[in-house]
Design a protein around this motif. Structure first.
Motif, short mmCIF file in Angstrom:
data_model
loop_
_atom_site.label_atom_id
_atom_site.label_comp_id
_atom_site.label_asym_id
_atom_site.label_seq_id
_atom_site.Cartn_x
_atom_site.Cartn_y
_atom_site.Cartn_z
N UNK A 126 17.89 32.17 51.42
CA UNK A 126 19.31 32.30 51.74
C UNK A 126 20.17 32.15 50.49
N UNK A 127 19.89 31.14 49.66
CA UNK A 127 20.84 30.80 48.59
C UNK A 127 20.49 31.37 47.23
N UNK A 128 19.22 31.62 46.95
CA UNK A 128 18.84 32.14 45.62
C UNK A 128 17.50 32.88 45.69
N UNK A 129 17.43 33.98 46.45
CA UNK A 129 16.15 34.69 46.60
C UNK A 129 15.60 35.25 45.31
N UNK A 130 16.48 35.59 44.37
CA UNK A 130 16.01 36.13 43.10
C UNK A 130 15.55 35.07 42.12
N UNK A 131 15.76 33.80 42.47
CA UNK A 131 15.40 32.73 41.55
C UNK A 131 14.03 32.13 41.79
#
Length: 391
Positions: free
Chosen positions: A296-301
């Motif tokens: 939800x908050x940082x899928x690319x991280x």
């Protein structure tokens, strides 16, 4: 008195009538009525409950919905709560603010165990001559550990009871993170169990993690009963069903993400209230909280795979466990060679997905650690493990 006359029509007065026609019973167009009823009900339903995403548009294709939605009432955006606004601000700033730079970056090894650690001697060999490059934290949920290595003395943190499948497991993880974050030099935070072993040398693992620009959190979409089937509608609207994810709990996260986990209360509360073992919907908090949070908050991280190998191929509630007879050089070499991460969904088809482990644009071996190993494997592992070679 005149007699009453009864008027009768004679044959001359009668008009010739054609014989009656025998018509078959008229066929009622029932299929048309049924079809019209379905369409009317669908239109009324779409009007009363307009779709939140018109691309789905319930029964219609997106090409049909595009003109259809023009006459629907505008969907009123829900006003976020004070807690949602505060959470969004904190997450935004944590993801963008610079982190303090350490002159002596360390890996925090965080052990989640019920009591003693059976592989302390193996970890001691792994950590030999690496002072100042690591920290150790132990959460023992049942009994105070008895140590076989001086490296593990006085490394216990205040611990609480942990119940499998409950949010208390997540609480223990956060308790470990909170203690490890007190040391500003800790830059990577690795969650390990009492049955975990290292698969490579310390230098290999240190370089692998410190050069990574992502956290290693397993997160994938499982459309089956043990995936999105565990979603509770009460988690809405903060967590939508489409965002619900599953993954192994054994993570390795950056300092930024460790702080973010500690800062989250909004999503954590939803899992604390609604994700718990229950008949018919056995939601396991530690398998879903962090995978969903980061999706939800940082899928690319995140990497979407864990650096700890766990073998779930047997399809049981618990992964495969290794005994002394299983320990060979070939086994350990095989565990270090996987460069694709495999997930088996819990849908009827048991869908298998395999994704390459990519770091900095290069396909790399996925795993740095492995579990579950029984204590009787220790001697065999000590014989095979070398401090200056992989595996």
């Amino acid at each position: 008195m005149k007699a009453s006359r009864v008027w009768r029509r004679g044959s001359k007065d009668m008009t010739a009538m054609p014989p009656p026609r025998h018509r078959g019973a008229a066929k009622k167009p029932m299929w048309i009525i049924v079809l019209l009823s379905i369409v009317i009900v669908s239109l009324i339903g779409a009007y009363v409950y307009p779709p939140r995403r018109y691309s789905a548009c319930y029964f219609f294709a997106s090409s049909v919905c595009t003109p259809f939605k023009d006459w629907l009432p505008a969907v009123t955006l829900r006003e976020p709560t004070d807690e949602e606004i505060a959470s969004a601000v904190v997450i935004r700033d944590l993801l963008s603010m610079p982190m303090p730079v350490s002159k002596n970056p360390k890996i925090a090894f965080m052990f989640l165990t019920p009591d003693s650690l059976p592989f302390e001697r193996l970890w001691e060999k792994f950590l030999q001559d690496q002072e100042g490059r690591y920290s150790i934290y132990i959460h023992a949920s049942r009994e105070k550990p008895v140590h076989n290595s001086s490296l593990f003395l006085n490394r216990e943190i205040r611990s609480e009871k942990v119940v499998w499948g409950r949010v208390s497991m997540v609480d223990a993880e956060k308790r470990l993170l909170a203690n490890a974050l007190q040391d500003i030099d800790n830059q990577f935070f690795v969650l390990l169990s009492d049955s975990c072993i290292p698969l490579h040398t310390f230098d290999h693992i240190y370089n692998y993690l410190m050069r990574a620009n992502v956290s290693f959190v397993d997160s994938y979409l499982d459309p089956g009963v043990h995936g999105t089937g565990r979603y509770f509608i009460e988690m809405f609207p903060e967590i939508e069903r489409r965002d619900f994810r599953k993954g192994h709990q054994w993570f390795a996260v950056t300092r930024r993400h460790a702080i973010l986990i500690m800062a989250d209360t909004l999503y954590y509360r939803k899992f604390k209230l609604y994700c718990k073992p229950a008949v018919g919907r056995n939601c396991i908090a530690d398998e879903h909280y962090l995978p969903t949070l980061f999706n939800v908050i940082d899928p690319g991280g995140i990497s979407n795979w864990s650096v700890t190998h766990v073998d779930w191929s047997e399809g049981k509630w618990h992964p495969r466990s290794y005994r002394a007879a299983d320990i060979t050089y070939a086994l350990l070499k095989n565990l270090t060679s996987f460069n694709e991460n495999v997930h088996i969904a819990s849908d009827d088809a048991k869908t298998v997905t395999s994704t390459p482990c990519i770091l900095d644009g290069t396909k790399r071996p996925c795993f740095l650690f492995a579990r579950k190993f029984y204590p009787d494997t220790l001697n065999n592992l000590l014989e095979l493990f070398s401090s200056d070679t992989s595996a």
